[in-house]
Scaffold this active site. Structure first.
Site, PDB file in Angstrom:
ATOM      1  N   GLY A   1       0.802  -1.216   0.000  1.00 22.55           N
ATOM      2  CA  GLY A   1       0.000   0.000   0.000  1.00 22.55           C
ATOM      3  C   GLY A   1       0.832   1.260   0.000  1.00 22.55           C
ATOM      4  O   GLY A   1       0.298   2.369   0.085  1.00 22.55           O
TER       5      GLY A   1
ATOM      6  N   GLY B   1       2.965   2.252  -2.489  1.00 17.04           N
ATOM      7  CA  GLY B   1       3.296   2.764  -3.815  1.00 17.04           C
ATOM      8  C   GLY B   1       4.546   2.164  -4.413  1.00 17.04           C
ATOM      9  O   GLY B   1       5.164   2.756  -5.313  1.00 17.04           O
TER      10      GLY B   1
ATOM     11  N   THR C   1      12.202  -0.105  -1.070  1.00 15.44           N
ATOM     12  CA  THR C   1      12.879   0.602  -2.167  1.00 15.44           C
ATOM     13  C   THR C   1      14.386   0.339  -2.186  1.00 15.44           C
ATOM     14  O   THR C   1      14.941   0.026  -3.237  1.00 15.44           O
ATOM     15  CB  THR C   1      12.588   2.106  -2.093  1.00 15.44           C
ATOM     16  OG1 THR C   1      11.184   2.318  -2.309  1.00 15.44           O
ATOM     17  CG2 THR C   1      13.381   2.876  -3.143  1.00 15.44           C
TER      18      THR C   1
ATOM     19  N   ALA D   1      19.325   5.193  -2.788  1.00 13.00           N
ATOM     20  CA  ALA D   1      18.040   5.460  -2.139  1.00 13.00           C
ATOM     21  C   ALA D   1      17.921   4.651  -0.855  1.00 13.00           C
ATOM     22  O   ALA D   1      18.288   3.479  -0.812  1.00 13.00           O
ATOM     23  CB  ALA D   1      16.887   5.120  -3.078  1.00 13.00           C
ATOM     24  N   LYS D   2      17.382   5.271   0.191  1.00 15.03           N
ATOM     25  CA  LYS D   2      17.074   4.586   1.447  1.00 15.03           C
ATOM     26  C   LYS D   2      15.561   4.555   1.634  1.00 15.03           C
ATOM     27  O   LYS D   2      14.812   5.106   0.848  1.00 15.03           O
ATOM     28  CB  LYS D   2      17.747   5.317   2.611  1.00 15.03           C
ATOM     29  CG  LYS D   2      19.258   5.466   2.480  1.00 15.03           C
ATOM     30  CD  LYS D   2      19.834   6.290   3.618  1.00 15.03           C
ATOM     31  CE  LYS D   2      21.309   6.595   3.398  1.00 15.03           C
ATOM     32  NZ  LYS D   2      21.880   7.447   4.456  1.00 15.03           N
ATOM     33  N   GLY D   3      15.131   3.900   2.715  1.00 17.30           N
ATOM     34  CA  GLY D   3      13.703   3.756   2.956  1.00 17.30           C
ATOM     35  C   GLY D   3      13.129   4.908   3.749  1.00 17.30           C
ATOM     36  O   GLY D   3      13.810   5.556   4.544  1.00 17.30           O
TER      37      GLY D   3
ATOM     38  N   GLU E   1       9.427   4.279   7.842  1.00 15.77           N
ATOM     39  CA  GLU E   1       9.389   4.471   9.284  1.00 15.77           C
ATOM     40  C   GLU E   1       9.868   5.836   9.792  1.00 15.77           C
ATOM     41  O   GLU E   1       9.330   6.343  10.785  1.00 15.77           O
ATOM     42  CB  GLU E   1      10.198   3.357   9.960  1.00 15.77           C
ATOM     43  CG  GLU E   1       9.372   2.122  10.213  1.00 15.77           C
ATOM     44  CD  GLU E   1      10.020   0.848   9.687  1.00 15.77           C
ATOM     45  OE1 GLU E   1       9.952  -0.155  10.389  1.00 15.77           O
ATOM     46  OE2 GLU E   1      10.566   0.851   8.575  1.00 15.77           O
TER      47      GLU E   1
END
Length: 776
Positions: free
Chosen positions: A471, A473, A515, A696-698, A701
């Site tokens: 959810g 994207g 990601t 790229a990081k997440g 959270e």
């Protein structure tokens, strides 16, 4: 080149050394900044289908002949089943099978928390299954439950040994300090309450099982179910085309999946086991409650000399001890740090990972204590944080792969500078203030993850992976990455995911890892396909492949010639270009973390205790931003969920029996649109130069982590009252105001708190399992 390596794997802040098979990431990083597709705002590629109700969730599936399952759950926090008779239930019309204690590992005759599954029924209709549960004749020997986490620690009821960490000498650091502050902070248990409840539909065919489920880890469910049934993993297919949220509670198969699989095997028919909202709030996990006794010391210039914390973490009957001490260990440069974490084993429902587990709770305590220290030192809270910025990882001594927290602070300055204007708007009983809090979290992802990219003769591309979009994207992000590498418009790329039988392995969607784990694999697969396309074009048009590029939906040559991709690939006919990609290893000897800061503005009614959050500015450093529109949505969602944690959400237990009292959304208050403040989201958007070819990081959270501390610090700024317990309902706020008034009568020169090198003692209180509160 592929190789077997020993590497460290991190999920939700938990590290383990594992062997993994990885492929090198040979691609050069893209340049910083927005590219043709990557870095540009993109609406979700499946957004219209979701809005029109065309996406099929697990709840929408109804195979022919499907039965409905229901679970008998223990009403007691601790008991033994002394007698159980299933015959009357099995004799009811429509009932096809019944399972009792011991017939599955998850069905127990010794329930150790309220909601523990004891028996299960499959019937033609759900109402018949519920009626059958009511006919199960069961007797319990009810035992005394252990409900208070501090009592559990004293009694030695723990999940493992206390986890200890120390660097330097805490006592020496406290002795060197010009100011020492100590305080106790408490956080509550909160529930996930995803829109879609936990559920699975299981169907057998030819000795193989298909599990349609709402999950954050398709391949993890596959492994768990195969182990439970004694099947080879390839005999279990797991499908999750779409899901309505998880927030960490859906990382595992769950009792409902095991029950549905076994009942389907016994009946020879498909079985659905879908939990009700009551079950969601009782038996699917929660964020753990904590008690944090913290101490901080600093010199008069603000330099931290000591940080100490003792943490009691209410894990419940099962689960793992989240790193509540993580922020205190990681966030600031301090030579003398000591922490100890106790994981209390209680007769309460097991915890589950919940969006930055441990760090949300730990950041609340640490960042509130830091503001109290700033007040004692008469230093600006933002400046105090700047002066203690860590230039390298404080736990391992490693350099960061990238860190832009100082830039986050710089961008926070105009929001922080609004304090005077905000305070000036105070009138009548309403006081206004501004507070801030820093954030640190993981979010670097890791191997293994794989993707395929298929390109047909029409010049369209399809990304294929066995991962899941929970959810957030992810499908859109994968499409953007492939489109960028292939030189295509976003609408020329489709994404197929959510099926372990129709895509390669992908990591779980947790720990802000989707990601950074899957994105590089998608790019590598697209690059493989692109190389094949350019080779084909070079052969067809007599060009040098090294001088050809993919852009604007075609192949371009250095001499100005260009050909549409459909023309280049037309001769393929039914043949296809198939690119394969894998996620490479994380950088060796580097610490990969995410950072940020929030600035909150609040209004407080000092007569009634009402708190309104009016504005939150969030600045985050998460490497390259693939989709700014989706990233800002993540920030907004994290802040709103964090406000629920801060102001109103709390799982309440009966203090005598341990029964969960907040079983409905009427009793368990979550934020509504009326509670949503103005949200300003800013992203540093600088690629991490050492983390894969994407950088790229997440971001799943980080946005929730600093919310509670920023709001509490804003309340302190507005009223002078130190809030030290969540949620900040009216009763808690009025208590803090009374404590402020009492403190104002303490003789000048008296310094409350413990002496150097001691932990603060908790206030005197009788042991109790849940903090009973007046209705808010």
């Amino acid at each position: 080149m592929a190789r077997l390596i020993r590497t460290e794997k991190e999920v939700e802040g938990r590290y383990e050394d594992v062997w993994t098979f990885v492929e090198e990431d040979p691609l050069d990083p893209w340049p910083a900044g927005p590219l043709a597709v990557v870095g540009r705002p993109a609406p979700r590629i499946d957004g219209h289908a979701r809005a029109r109700g065309e996406i099929r969730y697990t709840a929408d599936l109804s195979p022919p002949g499907m039965l409905q399952a229901a679970l008998l759950r223990s009403p007691h926090a601790r008991a033994r089943v002394t007698r159980i008779d299933l015959a009357a239930a099995l004799a009811l019309p429509g009932v096809r099978a019944v399972l009792g204690p011991g017939e599955l590992r998850c069905l127990t005759g010794e329930p150790s928390y309220p909601g523990a599954p004891v028996a299960a029924v499959a019937a033609d209709r759900f109402g018949q299954a519920l009626a059958a549960l009511a006919r199960i004749d069961v007797e319990y020997d009810v035992l005394e439950p252990l409900l208070d986490p501090e009592e559990a620690v004293r009694a030695g009821s723990l999940h493992g040994e206390p986890r200890r960490y120390e660097r330097g000498d805490l006592e020496r650091g406290l002795a060197e300090a010009d100011a020492v502050v100590s305080a106790e902070y408490r956080t509550q248990s909160v529930l996930h309450n995803a829109l879609e409840t936990h559920q699975s539909v299981c169907e057998w065919e030819g000795g193989a099982l298909t599990v349609y489920t709402s999950t954050q880890h398709i391949w993890g469910v596959r492994a768990e179910v195969a182990e439970e049934l004694g099947l080879p993993p390839d005999r279990v297919r797991v499908v999750c085309r779409a899901m309505g949220g998880g927030f960490g509670a859906k990382n595992h198969a769950g009792d409902y999946t095991h029950v549905a699989a076994e009942l389907a095997r016994r009946t020879g028919r498909p079985v659905r086991c879908a939990l009700t909202r009551h079950e969601e709030n009782v038996a699917t996990g929660s964020r753990n409650a904590t008690v944090q006794r913290l101490t901080a010391g600093a010199r008069s210039d603000g330099t931290l000399t000591a940080l100490g914390g003792e943490f009691t973490i209410a894990v419940g009957w099962e689960g793992w001890v989240a790193s509540v001490a993580g922020p205190l260990q990681l966030l600031y440069a301090c030579e003398n740090v000591r922490t100890v974490e106790h994981g209390a084993k209680l007769n309460t429902p097991p915890i589950a990972a919940f969006r930055a587990p441990g760090f949300v709770e730990g950041t609340f305590g640490l960042e509130c204590l830091l503001d109290e220290l700033a007040a004692r030192l008469e230093l600006d809270p933002l400046e105090l944080r700047r002066r203690n910025h860590a230039d390298k990882d404080t736990v391992r001594g490693q350099p960061f792969s990238a860190k832009n927290l100082l830039e986050c602070y710089r961008r926070a300055e105009p929001h922080w500078a609004r304090r005077g204007v905000v305070r000036a708007r105070s009138e009548g009983p309403w006081r206004r203030g501004v507070g801030l809090a820093s954030q640190v979290w993981y979010g670097g992802g890791g191997p293994p993850s794989y993707a395929w990219v298929r390109v047909g003769s029409d010049g369209r591309a399809v990304v294929v992976t066995g991962g899941q979009d929970i959810g957030t994207g992810a499908k859109t992000v994968f499409a953007q990455i492939a489109a960028e590498q292939l030189g295509l418009a976003l609408e020329r790329v489709d994404v197929t995911l959510g099926d372990s039988e129709r895509g390669p392995y992908a990591s779980l969607a947790a720990g802000s890892s989707t990601t950074p784990s899957m994105g590089p694999a998608v790019r590598a697969a697209a690059a493989d396909a692109a190389a094949q396309i350019l080779d084909l074009a070079a052969q067809r048009y007599g060009a040098d492949a090294g001088e050809l590029t993919l852009r604007d939906g075609g192949v371009a040559a250095g001499d100005g010639r260009a050909w549409p991709l459909a023309e280049v690939l037309g001769p393929l006919g039914d043949a296809q270009i198939l690119g394969k990609g894998a996620r490479g290893p994380n950088p060796a000897g580097r610490r990969v973390l995410t950072f940020g800061v929030h600035v909150a503005e609040v209004a407080v009614d000092v007569e009634t205790g009402e708190v309104r959050v009016e504005r939150v500015a969030a600045i985050h450093d998460v490497g390259r931003v693939i989709n700014p529109l989706g990233a800002r949505s993540q920030i907004e969602g994290g802040i709103i969920q964090g406000l629920g944690h801060t102001l109103c959400e709390e799982r309440l237990l009966d203090p005598a029996t341990g029964a969960v009292l907040t079983q409905t959304l009427e009793a368990y208050r979550i934020p509504t649109v009326a509670d949503v403040p103005e949200i300003v989201a800013e992203l540093i958007d600088l690629p991490d130069p050492e983390l894969t070819s994407l950088g790229a990081k997440g971001l799943g959270e980080p946005p929730i982590i600093p919310v509670a501390a920023a709001v509490a610090n804003a309340i302190r700024d507005a009223t002078g009252a130190a809030v030290r317990s969540l949620p900040i309902g009216r009763a808690e706020l009025l208590r803090a105001l009374r404590e402020r008034d009492r403190a104002a009568t303490v003789p000048e020169g008296h310094v409350p708190g413990p002496g150097p090198g001691t932990w603060p003692e908790p206030p005197a209180r009788s042991p109790k399992p849940a903090r009973a509160r007046p209705s808010r």
